[in-house]
Scaffold this motif. Structure first.
Motif, PDB file in Angstrom:
ATOM      1  N   ASN A  76       0.836  -1.210   0.000  1.00 27.01           N
ATOM      2  CA  ASN A  76       0.000   0.000   0.000  1.00 27.01           C
ATOM      3  C   ASN A  76       0.868   1.256   0.000  1.00 27.01           C
ATOM      4  N   THR A  77       1.790   1.282  -0.953  1.00 23.92           N
ATOM      5  CA  THR A  77       2.667   2.440  -1.119  1.00 23.92           C
ATOM      6  C   THR A  77       2.661   2.889  -2.577  1.00 23.92           C
ATOM      7  N   VAL A  78       2.949   4.151  -2.767  1.00 26.81           N
ATOM      8  CA  VAL A  78       3.156   4.702  -4.101  1.00 26.81           C
ATOM      9  C   VAL A  78       4.509   5.407  -4.082  1.00 26.81           C
ATOM     10  N   ASP A  79       5.372   5.020  -4.984  1.00 30.17           N
ATOM     11  CA  ASP A  79       6.721   5.566  -5.033  1.00 30.17           C
ATOM     12  C   ASP A  79       6.919   6.473  -6.238  1.00 30.17           C
ATOM     13  N   LEU A  80       7.888   7.349  -6.109  1.00 27.93           N
ATOM     14  CA  LEU A  80       8.301   8.184  -7.234  1.00 27.93           C
ATOM     15  C   LEU A  80       9.810   8.048  -7.365  1.00 27.93           C
ATOM     16  N   GLN A  81      10.238   7.337  -8.390  1.00 27.97           N
ATOM     17  CA  GLN A  81      11.661   7.196  -8.682  1.00 27.97           C
ATOM     18  C   GLN A  81      12.091   8.376  -9.525  1.00 27.97           C
ATOM     19  N   MET A  82      13.077   9.102  -9.035  1.00 25.80           N
ATOM     20  CA  MET A  82      13.527  10.320  -9.712  1.00 25.80           C
ATOM     21  C   MET A  82      14.987  10.147 -10.111  1.00 25.80           C
ATOM     22  N   ASN A  83      15.239  10.168 -11.401  1.00 25.02           N
ATOM     23  CA  ASN A  83      16.594  10.005 -11.940  1.00 25.02           C
ATOM     24  C   ASN A  83      17.036  11.265 -12.657  1.00 25.02           C
ATOM     25  N   ASN A  84      18.340  11.369 -12.860  1.00 23.17           N
ATOM     26  CA  ASN A  84      18.903  12.520 -13.568  1.00 23.17           C
ATOM     27  C   ASN A  84      18.328  13.827 -13.027  1.00 23.17           C
ATOM     28  N   LEU A  85      18.402  13.972 -11.731  1.00 20.48           N
ATOM     29  CA  LEU A  85      17.806  15.144 -11.087  1.00 20.48           C
ATOM     30  C   LEU A  85      18.531  16.422 -11.475  1.00 20.48           C
ATOM     31  N   LYS A  86      17.756  17.483 -11.566  1.00 25.10           N
ATOM     32  CA  LYS A  86      18.258  18.799 -11.933  1.00 25.10           C
ATOM     33  C   LYS A  86      17.965  19.783 -10.803  1.00 25.10           C
ATOM     34  N   SER A  87      18.664  20.885 -10.833  1.00 23.86           N
ATOM     35  CA  SER A  87      18.468  21.879  -9.774  1.00 23.86           C
ATOM     36  C   SER A  87      17.024  22.366  -9.738  1.00 23.86           C
ATOM     37  N   GLU A  88      16.396  22.399 -10.900  1.00 25.02           N
ATOM     38  CA  GLU A  88      15.007  22.878 -10.953  1.00 25.02           C
ATOM     39  C   GLU A  88      14.011  21.866 -10.382  1.00 25.02           C
ATOM     40  N   ASP A  89      14.475  20.686 -10.019  1.00 23.60           N
ATOM     41  CA  ASP A  89      13.614  19.717  -9.346  1.00 23.60           C
ATOM     42  C   ASP A  89      13.557  19.969  -7.840  1.00 23.60           C
ATOM     43  N   THR A  90      14.355  20.891  -7.365  1.00 22.65           N
ATOM     44  CA  THR A  90      14.347  21.219  -5.936  1.00 22.65           C
ATOM     45  C   THR A  90      12.984  21.738  -5.524  1.00 22.65           C
ATOM     46  N   ALA A  91      12.401  21.092  -4.527  1.00 23.99           N
ATOM     47  CA  ALA A  91      11.055  21.450  -4.096  1.00 23.99           C
ATOM     48  C   ALA A  91      10.666  20.571  -2.911  1.00 23.99           C
ATOM     49  N   VAL A  92       9.553  20.925  -2.306  1.00 26.11           N
ATOM     50  CA  VAL A  92       8.903  20.007  -1.373  1.00 26.11           C
ATOM     51  C   VAL A  92       7.935  19.160  -2.200  1.00 26.11           C
ATOM     52  N   TYR A  93       8.040  17.859  -2.050  1.00 26.36           N
ATOM     53  CA  TYR A  93       7.214  16.928  -2.811  1.00 26.36           C
ATOM     54  C   TYR A  93       6.102  16.385  -1.922  1.00 26.36           C
ATOM     55  N   TYR A  94       4.884  16.420  -2.477  1.00 26.79           N
ATOM     56  CA  TYR A  94       3.702  16.011  -1.743  1.00 26.79           C
ATOM     57  C   TYR A  94       3.004  14.850  -2.441  1.00 26.79           C
ATOM     58  N   CYS A  95       2.476  13.974  -1.643  1.00 31.13           N
ATOM     59  CA  CYS A  95       1.636  12.884  -2.122  1.00 31.13           C
ATOM     60  C   CYS A  95       0.173  13.283  -1.905  1.00 31.13           C
ATOM     61  N   ARG A  96      -0.651  12.953  -2.878  1.00 31.34           N
ATOM     62  CA  ARG A  96      -2.083  13.228  -2.787  1.00 31.34           C
ATOM     63  C   ARG A  96      -2.851  11.992  -3.262  1.00 31.34           C
ATOM     64  N   ALA A  97      -3.890  11.650  -2.541  1.00 37.48           N
ATOM     65  CA  ALA A  97      -4.725  10.519  -2.938  1.00 37.48           C
ATOM     66  C   ALA A  97      -6.180  10.963  -2.949  1.00 37.48           C
ATOM     67  N   ILE A  98      -6.885  10.516  -3.968  1.00 39.09           N
ATOM     68  CA  ILE A  98      -8.295  10.859  -4.095  1.00 39.09           C
ATOM     69  C   ILE A  98      -9.125   9.582  -4.196  1.00 39.09           C
ATOM     70  N   TRP A  99      -9.983   9.410  -3.233  1.00 37.36           N
ATOM     71  CA  TRP A  99     -11.013   8.357  -3.259  1.00 37.36           C
ATOM     72  C   TRP A  99     -12.158   8.865  -2.421  1.00 37.36           C
ATOM     73  N   ARG A 100     -13.199   9.292  -3.046  1.00 37.94           N
ATOM     74  CA  ARG A 100     -14.329   9.967  -2.404  1.00 37.94           C
ATOM     75  C   ARG A 100     -13.944  11.377  -1.948  1.00 37.94           C
ATOM     76  N   SER A 101     -12.762  11.557  -1.429  1.00 39.79           N
ATOM     77  CA  SER A 101     -12.284  12.888  -1.052  1.00 39.79           C
ATOM     78  C   SER A 101     -10.780  12.943  -1.263  1.00 39.79           C
ATOM     79  N   SER A 102     -10.235  14.131  -1.149  1.00 36.07           N
ATOM     80  CA  SER A 102      -8.813  14.339  -1.409  1.00 36.07           C
ATOM     81  C   SER A 102      -8.040  14.433  -0.098  1.00 36.07           C
ATOM     82  N   SER A 103      -6.894  13.771  -0.069  1.00 39.94           N
ATOM     83  CA  SER A 103      -6.027  13.833   1.100  1.00 39.94           C
ATOM     84  C   SER A 103      -4.601  14.121   0.663  1.00 39.94           C
ATOM     85  N   TRP A 104      -3.890  14.861   1.481  1.00 32.25           N
ATOM     86  CA  TRP A 104      -2.513  15.268   1.196  1.00 32.25           C
ATOM     87  C   TRP A 104      -1.595  14.826   2.329  1.00 32.25           C
TER      88      TRP A 104
END
Length: 114
Positions: A76-104
């Motif tokens: 019950n996980t969702v992953d994000l594999q990030m390769n060849n990262l660039k400076s412009e990828d710098t950020a806070v990364y958020y997971c969001r799931a929607i089923w009947r309602s949205s959760s962050w």
């Protein structure tokens, strides 16, 4: 009550890789639509990648070919594999799931810098 928790962020050099993970309680990712967003300093939150309940994946153009979203139904996980990262990828990364309602989740910081 749905809770999403992101992990795996950190500091990485340009060209490096990171794998983010989103774990959940109170929701089953296999029947939800799940998204990764990011928010860089001074910018609006933007959508990065998604995987729907049927397993279809989508990406914003700037990460196509570099990022891959995946789901592990057993864990019950969702992953994000990030390769060849660039400076412009710098950020806070958020997971969001929607089923009947949205959760962050609360987000995980990714910093790409030499």
């Amino acid at each position: 009550q749905v809770q999403l928790v992101e992990s795996g962020g950190g500091l990485v050099q340009p060209g490096g890789s990171l794998r983010l993970s989103c774990t959940a309680s109170g929701i089953v990712f296999a029947i939800a639509d799940t998204y990764w967003y990011r928010q860089a300093p001074g910018k609006q939150r933007e959508w990065v990648a998604s995987i729907d309940s049927g397993g279809t994946t989508r990406y914003t153009d700037s990460v196509k070919g570099r990022f891959a979203i995946s789901r592990d139904n057993a864990k019950n996980t969702v992953d994000l594999q990030m390769n060849n990262l660039k400076s412009e990828d710098t950020a806070v990364y958020y997971c969001r799931a929607i089923w009947r309602s949205s959760s962050w989740g609360q987000g995980t910081q990714v910093t790409v810098s030499s």
